[in-house]
Design a protein around this motif. Structure first.
Motif, PDB file in Angstrom:
ATOM      1  N   ILE A   1      18.026  13.341   1.842  1.00  0.00           N
ATOM      2  CA  ILE A   1      17.114  12.226   1.627  1.00  0.00           C
ATOM      3  C   ILE A   1      17.309  11.102   2.637  1.00  0.00           C
ATOM      4  O   ILE A   1      16.343  10.473   3.077  1.00  0.00           O
ATOM      5  CB  ILE A   1      17.240  11.699   0.175  1.00  0.00           C
ATOM      6  N   GLU A   2      18.551  10.826   3.058  1.00  0.00           N
ATOM      7  CA  GLU A   2      18.783   9.761   4.029  1.00  0.00           C
ATOM      8  C   GLU A   2      18.175  10.103   5.381  1.00  0.00           C
ATOM      9  O   GLU A   2      17.628   9.236   6.064  1.00  0.00           O
ATOM     10  CB  GLU A   2      20.282   9.486   4.166  1.00  0.00           C
ATOM     11  N   GLN A   3      18.259  11.368   5.753  1.00  0.00           N
ATOM     12  CA  GLN A   3      17.619  11.814   7.001  1.00  0.00           C
ATOM     13  C   GLN A   3      16.102  11.667   6.895  1.00  0.00           C
ATOM     14  O   GLN A   3      15.447  11.197   7.833  1.00  0.00           O
ATOM     15  CB  GLN A   3      17.967  13.272   7.289  1.00  0.00           C
ATOM     16  N   TYR A   4      15.556  12.066   5.737  1.00  0.00           N
ATOM     17  CA  TYR A   4      14.111  11.956   5.535  1.00  0.00           C
ATOM     18  C   TYR A   4      13.658  10.506   5.614  1.00  0.00           C
ATOM     19  O   TYR A   4      12.583  10.202   6.156  1.00  0.00           O
ATOM     20  CB  TYR A   4      13.716  12.533   4.177  1.00  0.00           C
ATOM     21  N   LYS A   5      14.462   9.597   5.072  1.00  0.00           N
ATOM     22  CA  LYS A   5      14.107   8.180   5.121  1.00  0.00           C
ATOM     23  C   LYS A   5      13.966   7.702   6.569  1.00  0.00           C
ATOM     24  O   LYS A   5      12.993   7.019   6.921  1.00  0.00           O
ATOM     25  CB  LYS A   5      15.169   7.345   4.406  1.00  0.00           C
ATOM     26  N   GLY A   6      14.948   8.053   7.385  1.00  0.00           N
ATOM     27  CA  GLY A   6      14.896   7.649   8.792  1.00  0.00           C
ATOM     28  C   GLY A   6      13.717   8.267   9.513  1.00  0.00           C
ATOM     29  O   GLY A   6      13.019   7.596  10.286  1.00  0.00           O
ATOM     30  N   ASP A   7      13.474   9.562   9.252  1.00  0.00           N
ATOM     31  CA  ASP A   7      12.351  10.255   9.906  1.00  0.00           C
ATOM     32  C   ASP A   7      11.019   9.641   9.505  1.00  0.00           C
ATOM     33  O   ASP A   7      10.147   9.407  10.351  1.00  0.00           O
ATOM     34  CB  ASP A   7      12.363  11.742   9.523  1.00  0.00           C
ATOM     35  N   LEU A   8      10.869   9.372   8.199  1.00  0.00           N
ATOM     36  CA  LEU A   8       9.603   8.833   7.705  1.00  0.00           C
ATOM     37  C   LEU A   8       9.346   7.430   8.245  1.00  0.00           C
ATOM     38  O   LEU A   8       8.227   7.113   8.669  1.00  0.00           O
ATOM     39  CB  LEU A   8       9.612   8.814   6.172  1.00  0.00           C
ATOM     40  N   LYS A   9      10.378   6.605   8.262  1.00  0.00           N
ATOM     41  CA  LYS A   9      10.215   5.246   8.772  1.00  0.00           C
ATOM     42  C   LYS A   9       9.821   5.259  10.244  1.00  0.00           C
ATOM     43  O   LYS A   9       8.908   4.544  10.662  1.00  0.00           O
ATOM     44  CB  LYS A   9      11.502   4.455   8.596  1.00  0.00           C
ATOM     45  N   ARG A  10      10.499   6.094  11.033  1.00  0.00           N
ATOM     46  CA  ARG A  10      10.161   6.180  12.462  1.00  0.00           C
ATOM     47  C   ARG A  10       8.756   6.722  12.670  1.00  0.00           C
ATOM     48  O   ARG A  10       8.028   6.260  13.566  1.00  0.00           O
ATOM     49  CB  ARG A  10      11.188   7.052  13.186  1.00  0.00           C
ATOM     50  N   TRP A  11       8.365   7.695  11.854  1.00  0.00           N
ATOM     51  CA  TRP A  11       7.037   8.296  11.994  1.00  0.00           C
ATOM     52  C   TRP A  11       5.939   7.262  11.720  1.00  0.00           C
ATOM     53  O   TRP A  11       4.988   7.126  12.500  1.00  0.00           O
ATOM     54  CB  TRP A  11       6.900   9.478  11.029  1.00  0.00           C
ATOM     55  N   ILE A  12       6.093   6.519  10.634  1.00  0.00           N
ATOM     56  CA  ILE A  12       5.065   5.538  10.287  1.00  0.00           C
ATOM     57  C   ILE A  12       5.049   4.387  11.283  1.00  0.00           C
ATOM     58  O   ILE A  12       3.991   3.966  11.755  1.00  0.00           O
ATOM     59  CB  ILE A  12       5.289   5.020   8.854  1.00  0.00           C
ATOM     60  N   GLN A  13       6.212   3.899  11.641  1.00  0.00           N
ATOM     61  CA  GLN A  13       6.276   2.791  12.592  1.00  0.00           C
ATOM     62  C   GLN A  13       5.707   3.195  13.941  1.00  0.00           C
ATOM     63  O   GLN A  13       4.940   2.453  14.550  1.00  0.00           O
ATOM     64  CB  GLN A  13       7.731   2.352  12.760  1.00  0.00           C
ATOM     65  N   GLY A  14       6.055   4.394  14.395  1.00  0.00           N
ATOM     66  CA  GLY A  14       5.554   4.861  15.683  1.00  0.00           C
ATOM     67  C   GLY A  14       4.054   5.034  15.688  1.00  0.00           C
ATOM     68  O   GLY A  14       3.373   4.627  16.638  1.00  0.00           O
ATOM     69  N   ASN A  15       3.515   5.611  14.629  1.00  0.00           N
ATOM     70  CA  ASN A  15       2.075   5.848  14.597  1.00  0.00           C
ATOM     71  C   ASN A  15       1.274   4.573  14.354  1.00  0.00           C
ATOM     72  O   ASN A  15       0.152   4.446  14.868  1.00  0.00           O
ATOM     73  CB  ASN A  15       1.751   6.893  13.522  1.00  0.00           C
ATOM     74  N   LEU A  16       1.840   3.623  13.617  1.00  0.00           N
ATOM     75  CA  LEU A  16       1.154   2.351  13.472  1.00  0.00           C
ATOM     76  C   LEU A  16       1.181   1.554  14.777  1.00  0.00           C
ATOM     77  O   LEU A  16       0.286   0.753  15.042  1.00  0.00           O
ATOM     78  CB  LEU A  16       1.782   1.532  12.349  1.00  0.00           C
ATOM     79  N   SER A  17       2.199   1.772  15.587  1.00  0.00           N
ATOM     80  CA  SER A  17       2.252   1.117  16.895  1.00  0.00           C
ATOM     81  C   SER A  17       1.181   1.681  17.817  1.00  0.00           C
ATOM     82  O   SER A  17       0.673   0.992  18.702  1.00  0.00           O
ATOM     83  CB  SER A  17       3.637   1.306  17.526  1.00  0.00           C
ATOM     84  N   ILE A  18       0.820   2.933  17.591  1.00  0.00           N
ATOM     85  CA  ILE A  18      -0.236   3.563  18.386  1.00  0.00           C
ATOM     86  C   ILE A  18      -1.607   3.157  17.862  1.00  0.00           C
ATOM     87  O   ILE A  18      -2.521   2.884  18.635  1.00  0.00           O
ATOM     88  CB  ILE A  18      -0.087   5.097  18.340  1.00  0.00           C
ATOM     89  N   CYS A  19      -1.736   3.121  16.531  1.00  0.00           N
ATOM     90  CA  CYS A  19      -3.052   2.834  15.943  1.00  0.00           C
ATOM     91  C   CYS A  19      -2.898   2.085  14.625  1.00  0.00           C
ATOM     92  O   CYS A  19      -2.354   2.629  13.659  1.00  0.00           O
ATOM     93  CB  CYS A  19      -3.818   4.139  15.716  1.00  0.00           C
ATOM     94  N   ALA A  20      -3.385   0.858  14.589  1.00  0.00           N
ATOM     95  CA  ALA A  20      -3.306   0.065  13.361  1.00  0.00           C
ATOM     96  C   ALA A  20      -4.188   0.640  12.262  1.00  0.00           C
ATOM     97  O   ALA A  20      -3.900   0.496  11.082  1.00  0.00           O
ATOM     98  CB  ALA A  20      -3.713  -1.383  13.651  1.00  0.00           C
ATOM     99  N   ARG A  21      -5.270   1.302  12.650  1.00  0.00           N
ATOM    100  CA  ARG A  21      -6.207   1.886  11.693  1.00  0.00           C
ATOM    101  C   ARG A  21      -5.784   3.305  11.318  1.00  0.00           C
ATOM    102  O   ARG A  21      -6.582   4.238  11.357  1.00  0.00           O
ATOM    103  CB  ARG A  21      -7.614   1.906  12.279  1.00  0.00           C
ATOM    104  N   SER A  22      -4.535   3.477  10.955  1.00  0.00           N
ATOM    105  CA  SER A  22      -4.024   4.779  10.552  1.00  0.00           C
ATOM    106  C   SER A  22      -4.075   4.925   9.034  1.00  0.00           C
ATOM    107  O   SER A  22      -4.035   3.937   8.300  1.00  0.00           O
ATOM    108  CB  SER A  22      -2.575   4.957  11.024  1.00  0.00           C
TER     109      SER A  22
END
Length: 315
Positions: free
Chosen positions: A129-150
């Protein structure tokens, strides 16, 4: 760059000369692939699709259309739109989410700015679960940095490991800018079967009282759903900050489907397959489905989920 700028001015001046009214946004999008160009909300189309193809869900249709319309019409939303769908299996939660994607993005659910997560597929092991938390946070942050309308869609929240989803709390509130991105334009959607039994019970109570199911209002269901979902130690929202900080904007309940709704589903499926709605076929499919409660035989145990396969069987 100068050549592109010159071409841009030439197109504008040409449009003016011919007396056309150009959509500057569409013209800009013809020269670029920015995410705003993929975000093409068609609220009229969404309303029409919900009215014609979603059966027995007056609350879901009304609530969703208003919430999404109010949100996308704001140039600067106060916070991301956070929705939570609840209801029995087969009542249309996943189907309605697909309609939402279809009418918000140029490529619908295939848009690169639509991100869907399944706990069984993406987060299967509790010990990681701790690995998933890091992966999920990076995924959302990275994709929101690319597109706010995600859009981020979390399916089967009732199977999500408790504690995991809290990692996205910073993205759900009124954050202005993180890495140059306005997170307030994003949309988060949670889908869950949890609360379905409570919704069914309220719907049955209305039936016993000889009240029209379309008289059921959100206030009749909100408390029951909240207790079933948020007080459940096996649910992804168990002791979640998302709940404590009241970050969910709207709970959208899906009511259990009755025989007349199944009939509408069968007709719709036959129409999509280019087949005529023969009376014997309609009745065969309707009668082949299991209904509950045992005494009343009122609601479909699988909603409309198995309609297509049953039609093929009887054909």
């Amino acid at each position: 760059m100068e050549l592109l700028g010159g071409l841009w001015l030439l197109l504008l001046s040409s449009a003016s000369g011919f007396g056309f009214t150009w959509d500057l946004r569409s013209l800009r999008c013809s020269f670029s692939d920015v995410c705003e160009c993929h975000f093409r909300p068609d609220l009229d189309g969404l309303g029409c699709d919900l009215a014609q193809n979603v059966f027995g869900q007056h609350l879901a249709r009304q609530l969703l259309l208003k919430a999404v319309s109010d949100f996308v019409e704001l140039e600067e939303p106060l916070k991301p739109l956070v929705l939570s769908f609840h209801g029995w299996t087969g009542t249309g939660k996943t189907y309605v989410s697909s309609l939402l994607l279809k009418h918000l993005y140029l490529d619908g659910g295939r848009s690169p700015y639509v991100h869907q997560f399944s706990p069984i597929l993406h987060f299967p092991h509790a010990e990681r679960i701790e690995q998933y938390k890091g992966d999920l946070k990076r995924w959302i942050q990275g994709n929101l940095s690319i597109c706010a309308r995600s859009i981020f869609l979390f399916d089967e929240m009732d199977k999500m490991h408790p504690g995991l989803i809290d990692v996205i709390v910073p993205f759900l509130g009124p954050s202005w800018v993180v890495y140059g991105t306005n997170y307030r334009k994003a949309l988060f959607l949670f889908i869950s079967n949890a609360g379905g039994e409570q919704i069914n019970r309220v719907t049955l109570d209305f039936w016993h009282a000889r009240k029209d199911r379309e008289d059921i209002e959100l206030q009749d269901l909100n408390l029951a759903i909240s207790k079933a979902v948020f007080d459940n130690p096996h649910h992804g929202f168990w002791k979640s900050q998302i709940i404590d900080e009241q970050l969910i904007d709207l709970i959208v309940p899906f009511l259990p489907l009755q025989r007349n709704h199944i009939k509408q589903c069968v007709r719709s499926e036959l129409k999509q397959q280019g087949l005529l709605p023969q009376a014997t076929l309609l009745q065969s499919v309707i009668d082949s489905i299991t209904y509950f409660p045992e005494e009343e035989q009122l609601f479909s145990a699988t909603g409309c989920k198995t309609v297509a396969s049953r039609i093929n069987f009887f054909l």
